[in-house]
Design an enzyme around this catalytic site. Structure first.
Site, PDB file in Angstrom:
ATOM      1  N   HIS A 181       0.860  -1.190   0.000  1.00 10.82           N
ATOM      2  CA  HIS A 181       0.000   0.000   0.000  1.00 10.82           C
ATOM      3  C   HIS A 181       0.891   1.233   0.000  1.00 10.82           C
ATOM      4  CE1 HIS A 181      -3.705   2.144   2.010  1.00 10.82           C
ATOM      5  NE2 HIS A 181      -3.044   2.960   1.203  1.00 10.82           N
TER       6      HIS A 181
ATOM      7  N   HIS B  62       1.261   4.900  -2.365  1.00 12.50           N
ATOM      8  CA  HIS B  62       0.904   5.786  -3.477  1.00 12.50           C
ATOM      9  C   HIS B  62       2.194   6.431  -3.942  1.00 12.50           C
ATOM     10  CE1 HIS B  62      -3.423   5.680  -2.294  1.00 12.50           C
ATOM     11  NE2 HIS B  62      -2.890   5.449  -1.108  1.00 12.50           N
TER      12      HIS B  62
ATOM     13  N   ASP C 189       1.830   3.893   2.961  1.00  9.83           N
ATOM     14  CA  ASP C 189       0.816   4.768   2.360  1.00  9.83           C
ATOM     15  C   ASP C 189       1.459   5.945   1.593  1.00  9.83           C
ATOM     16  OD1 ASP C 189      -1.812   5.406   1.725  1.00  9.83           O
ATOM     17  OD2 ASP C 189      -2.336   6.192   3.692  1.00  9.83           O
ATOM     18  N   ASP C 190       1.837   6.996   2.332  1.00  7.87           N
ATOM     19  CA  ASP C 190       2.431   8.198   1.723  1.00  7.87           C
ATOM     20  C   ASP C 190       3.631   8.616   2.572  1.00  7.87           C
ATOM     21  OD1 ASP C 190       0.213   8.831  -0.317  1.00  7.87           O
ATOM     22  OD2 ASP C 190      -0.888   8.641   1.564  1.00  7.87           O
TER      23      ASP C 190
ATOM     24  N   HIS D 153      -9.550   1.256  -1.215  1.00  8.41           N
ATOM     25  CA  HIS D 153      -9.506   1.850   0.119  1.00  8.41           C
ATOM     26  C   HIS D 153     -10.919   1.742   0.699  1.00  8.41           C
ATOM     27  CE1 HIS D 153      -5.701   3.521  -1.090  1.00  8.41           C
ATOM     28  NE2 HIS D 153      -5.580   4.263  -0.014  1.00  8.41           N
TER      29      HIS D 153
ATOM     30  N   GLU E 192     -11.159   3.473   6.164  1.00  7.78           N
ATOM     31  CA  GLU E 192     -10.100   4.344   6.699  1.00  7.78           C
ATOM     32  C   GLU E 192     -10.829   5.441   7.485  1.00  7.78           C
ATOM     33  OE1 GLU E 192      -7.988   6.665   3.740  1.00  7.78           O
ATOM     34  OE2 GLU E 192      -6.346   7.144   5.111  1.00  7.78           O
TER      35      GLU E 192
END
Ligand code: ADE
Ligand code: ZN
Length: 341
Positions: free
Chosen positions: A20, A22, A281-282, A200, A203
């Protein structure tokens, strides 16, 4: 009793995978400033410090506003090459031997960037990393859920000539108000075209969105899914079917899904028998890459080596790699843990 430093060293050496991520979330502030200058993009930030000061989010949307502004500096093939290269170098540094990366072409369309430009840049970096250190990488075509299903269907069609670049489709961006049912036709068409499917859900959105992702979009994995814990029946289903959850602890704290790491429910989900995985994630925006997510779990939730191994094995099992490659990676994990014991 192992010192913090020894635990971190052990975790760093462990072969891991990330499911996961991005790619725009790995855009580091230094690179962002450099590309803004190169491409003459005016930003309200002029230094790394000013950008980092903006990493103070109240919720998902406040983060996404900055994330899309950041991604707007990417314009040509070389920019996309550098973005991918920077992240893959982190993979090498952190022993992330396999990674499945979400790319979101709709993010770049307002700047007039074509699919071809984006993919050429990404693929050069991917092939180089494969050749240089055997990096294993798969790409996921991720759609922006705040845009319409019509736009998503148009993109799916446009991607047909590039079909072999993507193993799966995904769904990201603003969750609340954009439930899974909005994209039922998209997922049905992608299924017909042989794509694996992730989304997603849970969340910021309620457990109903996780049910929707499972039953309407027929996903193989749920991104985040932490709010599933609010629904006992859903927890049973996820445990029985071993639907993987790609949980992102630092992200959840930075976006205020949980007030602090000590209150994160990852171990509760793991203890309930769910197939939980750890991801970043980021990472450029949330204060850490994959290893730092594990470190935080160790520091605040006393994550043990045994639990870390379970999370890492879950990751490989939940990947979209062919079975033989999954087994090869699992064997490397076993060998590492036996040698370190
Ligand atoms: N896009 C990038 N990061 C995201 C997140 N945490 N949730 C939804 N969409 C995203
Ligand atoms: Zn995400």
């Amino acid at each position: 009793m192992q010192s913090e430093q020894d635990w971190q060293k052990w975790l760093t050496g462990l072969p891991k995978c990330e499911l996961h991520l991005h790619i725009d979330g790995s855009l580091q502030p230094e690179r962002l400033l450099k590309l803004a200058k190169k491409n003459s993009v005016a930003l309200p930030y002029h230094s790394v410090e000013e950008i980092e000061a903006a990493y103070d989010f109240e919720n998902l949307q406040s983060f996404l506003d900055l994330y899309y502004l950041g991604a707007s500096v990417l314009r040509d093939e070389e920019d996309f090459y550098h973005l991918m290269r920077d992240y893959l170098l982190k993979c090498r540094e952190q022993n992330i031997v396999h990674t499945e990366i979400m790319v979101e072409p709709q993010t770049y369309f307002p700047q007039g960037v074509s699919l071809q430009t984006m993919l050429s840049g990404f693929e050069s970096a991917i092939q180089e990393a494969r050749k240089d250190w055997g990096q294993s990488t798969l790409l996921i075509l991720s759609f922006l859920r705040h845009l319409s299903e019509e736009e998503a269907l148009t993109l799916l069609k446009e991607v047909e000539p590039y079909r072999e670049h993507f193993v799966a489709i995904g769904l990201a961006s603003s969750e609340l108000g954009h439930p899974p049912e909005k994209f039922e036709r998209l997922y049905a068409q992608a299924q017909e075209q042989g794509y694996r499917r992730i989304a997603h859900a849970g969340e910021e959105g309620p457990p109903a969105y996780v049910w929707g992702a499972l039953d309407l979009l027929k996903v193989h994995r749920i991104d985040h899914g932490v709010r599933s814990a609010e629904d006992e029946k859903l927890m049973q289903r996820l445990a029985e079917e071993q639907v993987p959850l790609t949980v992102c602890p630092l992200s959840n704290i930075r976006l205020c899904v949980f007030p602090e790491m000590k209150q994160h429910n990852l171990l509760h989900l793991l203890d309930a028998g769910l197939c939980v995985t750890v991801n970043s994630d980021d990472p450029a925006y949330f204060g850490g890459y994959l290893n730092e997510n594990f470190f935080a779990l160790h520091q605040d939730l006393n994550l043990t080596q045994e639990q870390a191994l379970r999370l890492v094995r879950n990751g490989f099992n939940a990947s979209f790699l062919p079975q033989a490659e999954v087994q090869r990676h699992l064997q490397a994990v076993d060998e590492y843990s036996a040698a370190a014991a």
